[in-house]
Structure formats: C-alpha cells, structure tokens
Motif scaffolding. Structure first.
Motif, PDB file in Angstrom:
ATOM      1  N   GLY A 101      -2.255   2.122   4.591  1.00 10.26           N
ATOM      2  CA  GLY A 101      -1.094   2.155   3.696  1.00 10.26           C
ATOM      3  C   GLY A 101       0.060   2.960   4.272  1.00 10.26           C
ATOM      4  O   GLY A 101       0.048   3.342   5.446  1.00 10.26           O
ATOM      5  N   LEU A 158      -5.611  -5.698   0.703  1.00  6.40           N
ATOM      6  CA  LEU A 158      -4.688  -5.359  -0.393  1.00  6.40           C
ATOM      7  C   LEU A 158      -3.363  -4.846   0.168  1.00  6.40           C
ATOM      8  O   LEU A 158      -2.287  -5.197  -0.340  1.00  6.40           O
ATOM      9  CB  LEU A 158      -5.308  -4.307  -1.323  1.00  6.40           C
ATOM     10  N   CYS A 159      -3.421  -4.030   1.212  1.00 11.46           N
ATOM     11  CA  CYS A 159      -2.176  -3.505   1.796  1.00 11.46           C
ATOM     12  C   CYS A 159      -1.337  -4.644   2.375  1.00 11.46           C
ATOM     13  O   CYS A 159      -0.107  -4.622   2.287  1.00 11.46           O
ATOM     14  CB  CYS A 159      -2.471  -2.457   2.861  1.00 11.46           C
ATOM     15  N   HIS A 199      -0.074  -3.617  -8.732  1.00 11.99           N
ATOM     16  CA  HIS A 199      -0.893  -3.804  -7.523  1.00 11.99           C
ATOM     17  C   HIS A 199      -1.071  -2.460  -6.808  1.00 11.99           C
ATOM     18  O   HIS A 199      -2.183  -2.114  -6.375  1.00 11.99           O
ATOM     19  CB  HIS A 199      -0.200  -4.831  -6.609  1.00 11.99           C
ATOM     20  N   ASN A 200       0.009  -1.712  -6.697  1.00  9.65           N
ATOM     21  CA  ASN A 200      -0.062  -0.427  -5.992  1.00  9.65           C
ATOM     22  C   ASN A 200      -0.847   0.621  -6.768  1.00  9.65           C
ATOM     23  O   ASN A 200      -1.479   1.495  -6.175  1.00  9.65           O
ATOM     24  CB  ASN A 200       1.341   0.067  -5.646  1.00  9.65           C
ATOM     25  N   VAL A 217      -1.260   4.257  -0.596  1.00  9.04           N
ATOM     26  CA  VAL A 217      -2.532   4.284   0.144  1.00  9.04           C
ATOM     27  C   VAL A 217      -2.328   5.111   1.412  1.00  9.04           C
ATOM     28  O   VAL A 217      -1.301   5.002   2.078  1.00  9.04           O
ATOM     29  CB  VAL A 217      -2.968   2.837   0.487  1.00  9.04           C
ATOM     30  N   GLY A 242       0.841  -1.211   0.000  1.00  9.38           N
ATOM     31  CA  GLY A 242       0.000   0.000   0.000  1.00  9.38           C
ATOM     32  C   GLY A 242       0.864   1.244   0.000  1.00  9.38           C
ATOM     33  O   GLY A 242       0.684   2.160   0.810  1.00  9.38           O
ATOM     34  N   ASP A 298      -8.258   3.605  -3.116  1.00 17.01           N
ATOM     35  CA  ASP A 298      -8.178   4.580  -2.018  1.00 17.01           C
ATOM     36  C   ASP A 298      -8.666   5.952  -2.486  1.00 17.01           C
ATOM     37  O   ASP A 298      -9.391   6.647  -1.784  1.00 17.01           O
ATOM     38  CB  ASP A 298      -6.730   4.666  -1.508  1.00 17.01           C
ATOM     39  N   ALA A 331      -4.409  -0.291  -5.878  1.00 20.35           N
ATOM     40  CA  ALA A 331      -4.722   0.064  -4.482  1.00 20.35           C
ATOM     41  C   ALA A 331      -4.921   1.576  -4.357  1.00 20.35           C
ATOM     42  O   ALA A 331      -5.839   2.046  -3.679  1.00 20.35           O
ATOM     43  CB  ALA A 331      -3.611  -0.427  -3.558  1.00 20.35           C
ATOM     44  N   ALA A 335      -4.117  -7.458  -6.555  1.00 20.06           N
ATOM     45  CA  ALA A 335      -5.001  -6.665  -7.409  1.00 20.06           C
ATOM     46  C   ALA A 335      -4.506  -6.634  -8.850  1.00 20.06           C
ATOM     47  O   ALA A 335      -3.301  -6.704  -9.105  1.00 20.06           O
ATOM     48  CB  ALA A 335      -5.094  -5.238  -6.866  1.00 20.06           C
ATOM     49  N   ARG A 389     -13.355   1.152   0.481  1.00 19.45           N
ATOM     50  CA  ARG A 389     -12.006   1.233   1.067  1.00 19.45           C
ATOM     51  C   ARG A 389     -11.875   0.284   2.247  1.00 19.45           C
ATOM     52  O   ARG A 389     -10.884  -0.441   2.373  1.00 19.45           O
ATOM     53  CB  ARG A 389     -11.705   2.668   1.503  1.00 19.45           C
ATOM     54  N   LEU A 449      -9.144  -2.409   1.192  1.00 20.20           N
ATOM     55  CA  LEU A 449      -7.756  -1.951   1.361  1.00 20.20           C
ATOM     56  C   LEU A 449      -6.943  -2.698   2.418  1.00 20.20           C
ATOM     57  O   LEU A 449      -5.747  -2.957   2.182  1.00 20.20           O
ATOM     58  CB  LEU A 449      -7.724  -0.432   1.594  1.00 20.20           C
TER      59      LEU A 449
END
Ligand code: FAD
Ligand code: 2MC
Length: 380
Positions: free
Chosen positions: A62, A114-115, A91-92, A56, A53, A99, A95, A121, A107, A111
C-alpha cells in the motif's frame, strides 16, 4: 483545502489526485449516475496511483498514508464524483482492517489484489433488523469440524456483487458486542448470494445490494482477528471510514460552491451580475466559512486518529456529523443559487445534493454520531 497548512508532500498528493479526478472522474460522473454504471476499469486506474491501498502499509503493497493525508485524497476525488469517492473510501476502510487485524497469510493472500483493485472489497455490518443498533446483529457463525458456517443476511452493502472480498461481522457468542466476530468471505464461496441492486436517490455509480449467506462454510483461517473481537474491529474500521465519508462531503460541497461562484459571475439579472448582489455574496461567504470549519474539524479528528488519541472515536463522530450536515446544506444552497438550472441534471448540482444526502445516514447516522459525542461528553 487550506494550502498553507499542507506539507509539500501533501500539496503534491492533492495535485496528483485532483488531476486524476478531473481527467477520469469528472467527465463521466453524470453519465455513470444516469446509467447506474460502476466504472471498475476507472477504479483500477485509480489503483495505479495507490488509491486502492491508501492506508495499507508499504511493505504490504500500500501507500502507508496517514488519515490526515487520506482525507485530502477523498476530498479531491469527491470534488469530481462523491459516489465513486465514497466507494473508494469503503474499499480502503476494508483494506486497512485486513492489514491491521489480519495475520500474515491473510495479508499476503488478499492485500496485493486489493491494493491493485484487481479485487474490490465490501464491509458487511448492517442487517435488515440491525442498522444503528449494530450490536444486535443476528448473522450466525457456528463452529463445525474446524470450520465456521455463516448464515444470515447483510443489508445495503456497497459494492456487493462486484466485490470479491467481504468483511462480514457475525455472531459467534452471546448477545451484544462481545459476541461478534469478523470473517473474510469470498464472492465465490459456496452459499454466498446477492439481492437485486437497490434503486436509490444517489450514489448511483456503485451498487448497493443485500449479501445473503446461506450456510457458507469457511476454514478457520477466515476469522479476522480474534473470536469475539469483531465489533471492536468493525468500530475501529468505521472511525477512519467516517472521516473518509466526511471528506467526501467536503469535496462534493466544495465543487458545488465553485460552480455557484462561476454561475453567479456569469448570470445577469436586474442589470448586473448576480455575483454583485450582496445577499448572494453573503450566502457564498457563509458557505465557504462553514466548509472551512468542517474541514478543520475533519483534519483535527484525522490527526487524533493518526496519533492513537483515546478521544479519536469521539472526534471522528463529531467531524462526521458536522461535515456531512454542512456538506449537504452547502450543496443544497448551491442548488438554490443556480435557480432553475440547479434543478436540471446537466448542471451537476442536483447530483451532488442527491449523493451527499446519504452521507448523513451511512457509516452511522448523524443521530448515532450525536449519541457517540454525547456519551463522550457525559462519560469523560
Ligand atoms: P435505523 O437504525 O432503523 O434508524 C432509523 C432512524 O432512527 C434513523 O434516523 C436513526 O438515526 C434513528 N435512530 C436509531 N437509533 C437511534 C438512537 N438511539 N437515538 C436517536 N436516533 C436513533 N451498511 C454496511 O454495513 N455496509 C455498507 O456498505 C453500507 N452501505 C450503505 C449504502 C447506502 C446507500 C445506504 C443507504 C446504507 C448503507 N449501509 C451500509 C447501511 C447504513 O449504515 C445504515 O442504513 C445506517 O447505519 C442506519 O441503519 P438503518 O438504515 O437500519 O436505520
Ligand atoms: N471506536 C472504537 N471502539 C468503539 C467504537 C468506536 N467508534 N464504538 C464502540 N466501540 C467499542 C466500545 O468501546 C465497547 O468496547 P468495550 O466492550 O471494550 O468497552 C464496544 O465497542 C461496544 O460499544 P458500546 O458499548 O458503545 O455498544 P452499543 O451497542 O451501546 O453502541 C454504537 C454502539 C451505537 C456506537 C454502534 O452500534 C454504532 O456505531 N452504530 C452505528 C452503526 C454503523 O455505524 N453502521 C455503519 C455500517 S457501514 C456503512 O454504512 C458503510 C457505508 C460502509
């Protein structure tokens, strides 16, 4: 990486990321490439450092880093493995899109996982019939009783099959960019399927597959941002994504340059070290100079994106074009400097060349980057 231009925090970030790349990516990169292995366990370790993240916001779990910080991170990671660094950049990007454009419920739902990279992702814009001309996409999202029903095929999707979360651009309105909306699709949604893993020249340590959407029924809360805003959301994601890919080219090329220095210092011919041959020293000097110029352009674009400069898309395109062309050229020259050894897999140089080649194609080809730069010049 020009250390003197970095803040103390950035120097610490570089050191930590380089340690991770040296310990966890570099020793395995050649095997992952050969075995086409996507090391999800290692990605989760990276998430332990906050690399799931990067952009994020901290309140959403994040790191809240700037783009100027982020390009340092991706350069360090790519010095060990451009393929893994490239996936982490994607991926980032996703994310950040969630966000930035998501509502509180989206979120909170997505998130944290994902973080932590408990979930991965993917970004789904390209289609078999719409690559560079992304606004021509034909995947349809049709409203139906408070739901959306998505049908279409997304092509070349990085991480597909392994990812849980997919940001999918689909047509909800008329032709062109204004008719596109963005959706959050889950791997487990009924009707989501995947094509076979593509056999590729490089980026072998991550899967590339079609994502097939067969009447995938999504509740209204899966719309990301507003209806009709999907193209703008997709493009704003790509501005930062293009810098991530540019930084990955810098990292791969820097590693190729470092390896060339070591090789020429070690190798003797005609009674002296190859490193003492002036023609080769000049070649190394040009490689270092061109990389430094590319890095400066990437940094300039990252700072423009961080301050919300209206010129940022233009500067990101310029930086992506220049850094990915330079990175590839530097890596290819490094291969030449290694002679026949450069062509052998075990030296790692030919992998860098193969990995960096696709950076000139994805996240907008370098011809499309020139289209964007030329428009910026002529429409300013
Ligand atoms: P085309 O658009 O068909 O282009 C063919 C050629 O024509 C190119 O050289 C192009 O530059 C040139 N061209 C096209 N239009 C113009 C123009 N107006 N002026 C000058 N030249 C032009 N997409 C995703 O959405 N998500 C992903 O995760 C993803 N990952 C990828 C991973 C890999 C390994 C690869 C190879 C691709 C990936 N892509 C992904 C797709 C990638 O973004 C597209 O391949 C790229 O945008 C080009 O589209 P295309 O392949 O359809 O080429
Ligand atoms: N940043 C912000 N907004 C942008 C933008 C950008 N980089 N690019 C376009 N827009 C906006 C633009 O300002 C316009 O907004 P408005 O309607 O408010 O005026 C809108 O988007 C439509 O833009 P255009 O009129 O320029 O659209 P056009 O269709 O002429 O061209 C082009 C757009 C060629 C720039 C776009 O289609 C493009 O970037 N193509 C390349 C596709 C691409 O990059 N694919 C990558 C897939 S992801 C991938 O490869 C991965 C590995 C993840």
């Amino acid at each position: 990486m020009t250390g003197t231009l970095l803040t103390d925090d950035q120097k610490a970030l570089v050191e930590t990321t380089l340690d991770f790349a040296r310990d966890h990516l570099a020793p395995n990169a050649l095997d992952w490439d050969r075995d086409k292995h996507f090391p999800v366990d290692v990605l989760r370790k990276a998430a332990g450092l906050g690399l799931g993240g990067v952009y994020v916001r901290e309140e959403a779990g994040g790191c809240g880093l700037s783009r100027a910080d982020g390009v340092l991170v991706f350069e360090c990671l790519a010095s060990a493995c451009p393929s893994i660094a490239g996936y982490l950049s994607i991926h980032n990007m996703v994310a950040w899109m969630i966000d930035h454009y998501g509502d509180d419920a989206q979120r909170e739902r997505l998130l944290p996982r994902l973080c932590a990279m408990d979930d991965l992702a993917s970004y789904c814009l390209t289609e078999p019939g719409a690559g560079s001309d992304a606004a021509a996409l034909t995947t349809r999202a049709v409203p139906d009783g408070g739901h959306w029903v998505l049908t279409g095929v997304k092509q070349f999707i990085s991480g597909a099959g392994a990812s849980q979360t997919y940001v999918v651009m689909a047509r909800t309105g008329g032709d062109g960019p204004g008719g596109v909306s963005a959706f959050l699709v889950d791997r487990d949604d009924p009707g989501v399927g995947f094509g076979p893993d593509e056999r590729k020249m490089g980026w072998n340590a991550q899967p590339t597959r079609q994502v097939v959407l067969d009447a995938v029924r999504l509740p209204a809360g899966r719309l990301l941002g507003r209806e009709g805003d999907g193209f703008r959301i997709a493009m704003n994601g790509l501005n930062g994504g293009r810098l991530g890919i540019a930084a990955c080219s810098l990292g791969g090329a820097r590693s190729a340059l470092d390896r060339s220095l070591a090789h020429l210092a070690d190798r003797e011919a005609f009674g002296r070290r190859l490193l003492d041959a002036e023609a080769l020293r000049f070649r190394l000097a040009d490689m270092a100079t061109e990389l430094a110029a590319a890095r400066a352009l990437v940094r300039q674009a990252a700072e423009a994106l961080d301050r919300g400069d209206a010129q940022a898309p233009y500067l990101c395109a310029m930086a992506k074009r220049f850094a990915t062309d330079t990175g590839y050229t530097v890596a290819d020259r490094a291969l030449q400097l290694h002679g026949g050894y450069g062509y052998l897999s075990e030296y790692g140089i030919e992998k860098i060349v193969r990995d960096l080649r696709v950076h000139q194609i994805l996240e907008g080809t370098n011809e499309i980057m020139r289209v964007i730069v030329a428009r910026g010049l002529t429409e300013a």
